[in-house]
Design a protein around this motif. Structure first.
Motif, PDB file in Angstrom:
ATOM      1  N   LEU A 108       0.694  -1.298  -0.122  1.00  0.00           N
ATOM      2  CA  LEU A 108      -0.164  -0.134   0.055  1.00  0.00           C
ATOM      3  C   LEU A 108       0.376   1.088  -0.458  1.00  0.00           C
ATOM      4  CD1 LEU A 108      -3.038  -0.950   2.457  1.00  0.00           C
ATOM      5  CD2 LEU A 108      -3.516  -0.244  -0.070  1.00  0.00           C
ATOM      6  N   LEU A 109       1.990   1.270   0.416  1.00  0.00           N
ATOM      7  CA  LEU A 109       2.360   2.367   1.083  1.00  0.00           C
ATOM      8  C   LEU A 109       3.600   2.673  -0.394  1.00  0.00           C
ATOM      9  CD1 LEU A 109       4.334   4.017   2.695  1.00  0.00           C
ATOM     10  CD2 LEU A 109       6.673   2.529   3.178  1.00  0.00           C
ATOM     11  N   ASN A 110       3.904   1.755  -0.799  1.00  0.00           N
ATOM     12  CA  ASN A 110       3.955   1.242  -2.440  1.00  0.00           C
ATOM     13  C   ASN A 110       3.345   2.285  -3.443  1.00  0.00           C
ATOM     14  OD1 ASN A 110       6.263   1.290  -4.445  1.00  0.00           O
ATOM     15  ND2 ASN A 110       4.733  -0.834  -5.008  1.00  0.00           N
ATOM     16  N   VAL A 111       2.046   1.886  -3.353  1.00  0.00           N
ATOM     17  CA  VAL A 111       0.823   1.897  -4.345  1.00  0.00           C
ATOM     18  C   VAL A 111       0.778   3.890  -3.729  1.00  0.00           C
ATOM     19  CG1 VAL A 111      -1.602   2.375  -4.689  1.00  0.00           C
ATOM     20  CG2 VAL A 111      -0.233   0.074  -4.808  1.00  0.00           C
ATOM     21  N   LEU A 112       1.047   3.975  -2.781  1.00  0.00           N
ATOM     22  CA  LEU A 112       1.064   5.724  -2.481  1.00  0.00           C
ATOM     23  C   LEU A 112       1.051   6.084  -2.997  1.00  0.00           C
ATOM     24  CD1 LEU A 112      -1.144   5.307   1.750  1.00  0.00           C
ATOM     25  CD2 LEU A 112      -1.789   5.930  -0.754  1.00  0.00           C
ATOM     26  N   VAL A 113       2.981   5.749  -2.901  1.00  0.00           N
ATOM     27  CA  VAL A 113       4.404   6.363  -3.194  1.00  0.00           C
ATOM     28  C   VAL A 113       3.996   6.508  -4.829  1.00  0.00           C
ATOM     29  CG1 VAL A 113       6.851   6.883  -4.037  1.00  0.00           C
ATOM     30  CG2 VAL A 113       5.833   5.885  -1.482  1.00  0.00           C
ATOM     31  N   VAL A 114       3.757   5.777  -5.830  1.00  0.00           N
ATOM     32  CA  VAL A 114       3.482   5.995  -7.038  1.00  0.00           C
ATOM     33  C   VAL A 114       2.489   6.497  -7.512  1.00  0.00           C
ATOM     34  CG1 VAL A 114       3.079   4.264  -9.183  1.00  0.00           C
ATOM     35  CG2 VAL A 114       4.214   3.767  -7.082  1.00  0.00           C
ATOM     36  N   HIS A 115       1.312   6.483  -6.544  1.00  0.00           N
ATOM     37  CA  HIS A 115       0.233   7.434  -7.486  1.00  0.00           C
ATOM     38  C   HIS A 115       0.492   8.558  -7.129  1.00  0.00           C
ATOM     39  CE1 HIS A 115      -3.021   4.898  -9.336  1.00  0.00           C
ATOM     40  NE2 HIS A 115      -2.141   3.875  -8.309  1.00  0.00           N
ATOM     41  N   ALA A 116       0.820   9.175  -6.423  1.00  0.00           N
ATOM     42  CA  ALA A 116       1.888  10.792  -5.518  1.00  0.00           C
ATOM     43  C   ALA A 116       2.359  11.558  -6.129  1.00  0.00           C
ATOM     44  CB  ALA A 116       1.663  10.679  -4.349  1.00  0.00           C
ATOM     45  N   GLY A 117       3.480  10.222  -7.288  1.00  0.00           N
ATOM     46  CA  GLY A 117       4.485  10.914  -8.123  1.00  0.00           C
ATOM     47  C   GLY A 117       4.339  11.114  -9.625  1.00  0.00           C
ATOM     48  N   GLN A 118       5.626  11.748 -10.034  1.00  0.00           N
ATOM     49  CA  GLN A 118       5.781  12.555 -11.887  1.00  0.00           C
ATOM     50  C   GLN A 118       5.293  11.362 -12.208  1.00  0.00           C
ATOM     51  OE1 GLN A 118       4.485  15.751 -12.587  1.00  0.00           O
ATOM     52  NE2 GLN A 118       4.352  14.620 -14.161  1.00  0.00           N
ATOM     53  N   GLY A 119       5.812  10.233 -12.126  1.00  0.00           N
ATOM     54  CA  GLY A 119       6.055   8.577 -12.388  1.00  0.00           C
ATOM     55  C   GLY A 119       4.941   8.272 -13.007  1.00  0.00           C
ATOM     56  N   TRP A 120       3.800   8.206 -12.258  1.00  0.00           N
ATOM     57  CA  TRP A 120       2.466   7.644 -13.103  1.00  0.00           C
ATOM     58  C   TRP A 120       2.018   8.651 -13.414  1.00  0.00           C
ATOM     59  CZ3 TRP A 120       0.316   3.231 -12.739  1.00  0.00           C
ATOM     60  CH2 TRP A 120      -1.260   3.406 -12.283  1.00  0.00           C
ATOM     61  N   ARG A 121       1.946   9.963 -13.174  1.00  0.00           N
ATOM     62  CA  ARG A 121       0.925  11.037 -14.051  1.00  0.00           C
ATOM     63  C   ARG A 121       1.397  10.885 -15.477  1.00  0.00           C
ATOM     64  NH1 ARG A 121       0.944  13.860  -9.077  1.00  0.00           N
ATOM     65  NH2 ARG A 121       2.722  14.353  -9.638  1.00  0.00           N
ATOM     66  N   THR A 122       3.112  11.002 -15.722  1.00  0.00           N
ATOM     67  CA  THR A 122       2.927  10.923 -16.636  1.00  0.00           C
ATOM     68  C   THR A 122       3.223  10.062 -17.402  1.00  0.00           C
ATOM     69  OG1 THR A 122       4.879  12.287 -16.239  1.00  0.00           O
ATOM     70  CG2 THR A 122       5.630  10.796 -18.556  1.00  0.00           C
ATOM     71  N   ALA A 123       3.213   8.387 -17.111  1.00  0.00           N
ATOM     72  CA  ALA A 123       2.921   7.298 -17.879  1.00  0.00           C
ATOM     73  C   ALA A 123       1.356   7.104 -17.982  1.00  0.00           C
ATOM     74  CB  ALA A 123       3.003   6.301 -16.678  1.00  0.00           C
ATOM     75  N   THR A 124       0.156   7.895 -17.320  1.00  0.00           N
ATOM     76  CA  THR A 124      -1.082   8.107 -17.814  1.00  0.00           C
ATOM     77  C   THR A 124      -1.655   8.543 -18.027  1.00  0.00           C
ATOM     78  OG1 THR A 124      -1.408   8.518 -15.140  1.00  0.00           O
ATOM     79  CG2 THR A 124      -1.091   6.212 -14.832  1.00  0.00           C
ATOM     80  N   THR A 125      -0.898   9.484 -19.121  1.00  0.00           N
ATOM     81  CA  THR A 125      -1.035  10.589 -19.277  1.00  0.00           C
ATOM     82  C   THR A 125      -0.099  10.359 -21.105  1.00  0.00           C
ATOM     83  OG1 THR A 125       0.634  12.437 -17.970  1.00  0.00           O
ATOM     84  CG2 THR A 125      -1.596  12.339 -17.541  1.00  0.00           C
ATOM     85  N   VAL A 126       0.412  10.328 -20.632  1.00  0.00           N
ATOM     86  CA  VAL A 126       1.419  10.171 -22.184  1.00  0.00           C
ATOM     87  C   VAL A 126       2.146   9.171 -22.461  1.00  0.00           C
ATOM     88  CG1 VAL A 126       1.736  12.513 -23.020  1.00  0.00           C
ATOM     89  CG2 VAL A 126       3.523  11.743 -21.090  1.00  0.00           C
ATOM     90  N   GLY A 127       1.962   7.986 -21.810  1.00  0.00           N
ATOM     91  CA  GLY A 127       1.978   6.909 -21.620  1.00  0.00           C
ATOM     92  C   GLY A 127       3.746   6.680 -21.682  1.00  0.00           C
ATOM     93  N   ILE A 128       4.688   7.840 -20.971  1.00  0.00           N
ATOM     94  CA  ILE A 128       6.064   7.545 -20.980  1.00  0.00           C
ATOM     95  C   ILE A 128       6.738   6.367 -19.360  1.00  0.00           C
ATOM     96  CG2 ILE A 128       8.486   8.163 -21.130  1.00  0.00           C
ATOM     97  CD1 ILE A 128       7.337  10.984 -23.034  1.00  0.00           C
ATOM     98  N   LEU A 129       6.926   5.607 -19.383  1.00  0.00           N
ATOM     99  CA  LEU A 129       7.416   4.825 -18.171  1.00  0.00           C
ATOM    100  C   LEU A 129       8.499   6.018 -18.083  1.00  0.00           C
ATOM    101  CD1 LEU A 129       6.315   1.353 -19.446  1.00  0.00           C
ATOM    102  CD2 LEU A 129       5.492   3.270 -17.624  1.00  0.00           C
ATOM    103  N   ARG A 130       9.101   5.759 -16.583  1.00  0.00           N
ATOM    104  CA  ARG A 130       9.900   6.153 -16.280  1.00  0.00           C
ATOM    105  C   ARG A 130      10.853   5.254 -15.130  1.00  0.00           C
ATOM    106  NH1 ARG A 130       8.558  12.478 -14.021  1.00  0.00           N
ATOM    107  NH2 ARG A 130       8.747  13.203 -16.246  1.00  0.00           N
ATOM    108  N   PRO A 131      12.198   5.418 -15.337  1.00  0.00           N
ATOM    109  CA  PRO A 131      12.747   4.522 -14.785  1.00  0.00           C
ATOM    110  C   PRO A 131      12.172   3.916 -13.258  1.00  0.00           C
ATOM    111  CG  PRO A 131      14.135   5.758 -15.718  1.00  0.00           C
ATOM    112  CD  PRO A 131      13.174   6.488 -15.695  1.00  0.00           C
ATOM    113  N   ALA A 132      11.935   5.301 -12.756  1.00  0.00           N
ATOM    114  CA  ALA A 132      11.591   4.743 -11.223  1.00  0.00           C
ATOM    115  C   ALA A 132      10.621   4.177 -11.060  1.00  0.00           C
ATOM    116  CB  ALA A 132      10.937   6.136 -10.456  1.00  0.00           C
TER     117      ALA A 132
END
Length: 157
Positions: A108-132
């Motif tokens: 759950l902590l991992n989910v919260l960190v991922v969903h709060a981060g820019q990497g999730w927004r980038t993945a779900t809006t433009v489809g780019i997967l960052r290394p983190a």
């Protein structure tokens, strides 16, 4: 703490589950179904975020799989709490149960960190997967599978 656990085991829902094998069977089946939904959604999502299934658009599948996993998690927590209440004192002392709780908390902590981060927004809006996010996804997959194994281990201790 023991008093709270004993009180929980003495509640009417816990007593009803102990008295009725049929009711217990349905709650247990619902728990298994919920876990199936959780793992069935989170593993493909994590594999996609980790870099597999490259032709599948992450911005299309990630929101759906994430919500599906969330529904599965909520149902698993609800049904799991009901099952826990049947023998709360015994389960609270079970190392596999404690490991399962720790793994779920970490997941759950991992989910919260991922969903709060820019990497999730980038993945779900433009489809780019960052290394983190790739690393977090691999960690997530390992964590949820470990939680599943710990859950199965409970009955063997």
């Amino acid at each position: 703490m023991i008093d709270i656990l004993e009180w929980l085991s003495a509640t009417a829902p816990a007593a009803a589950l102990r008295r009725s094998g049929t009711l217990y069977m349905f709650v247990n089946a619902a728990h298994i179904l919920a876990i199936g939904l959780l793992i069935g959604a989170i593993l493909p999502l994590d594999l996609k975020l980790a870099g597999f299934f490259r032709k599948l658009p992450v911005e299309v599948v990630a929101p759906f799989l994430s919500r599906s996993a969330g529904v599965g998690l909520a149902a698993a927590i609800l049904t799991g709490f009901c099952l826990f209440s049947v023998r709360a004192v015994e389960y609270a002392a079970n190392p596999a149960f404690l490991a399962k709780l720790g793994l779920i908390a970490f997941g759950l902590l991992n989910v919260l960190v991922v969903h709060a981060g820019q990497g999730w927004r980038t993945a779900t809006t433009v489809g780019i997967l960052r290394p983190a996010i790739r690393v977090s996804a691999a960690l997530s997959a390992a964590t949820w599978v470990a939680a599943l194994v710990a859950g199965r281990w409970i009955g063997f201790l």
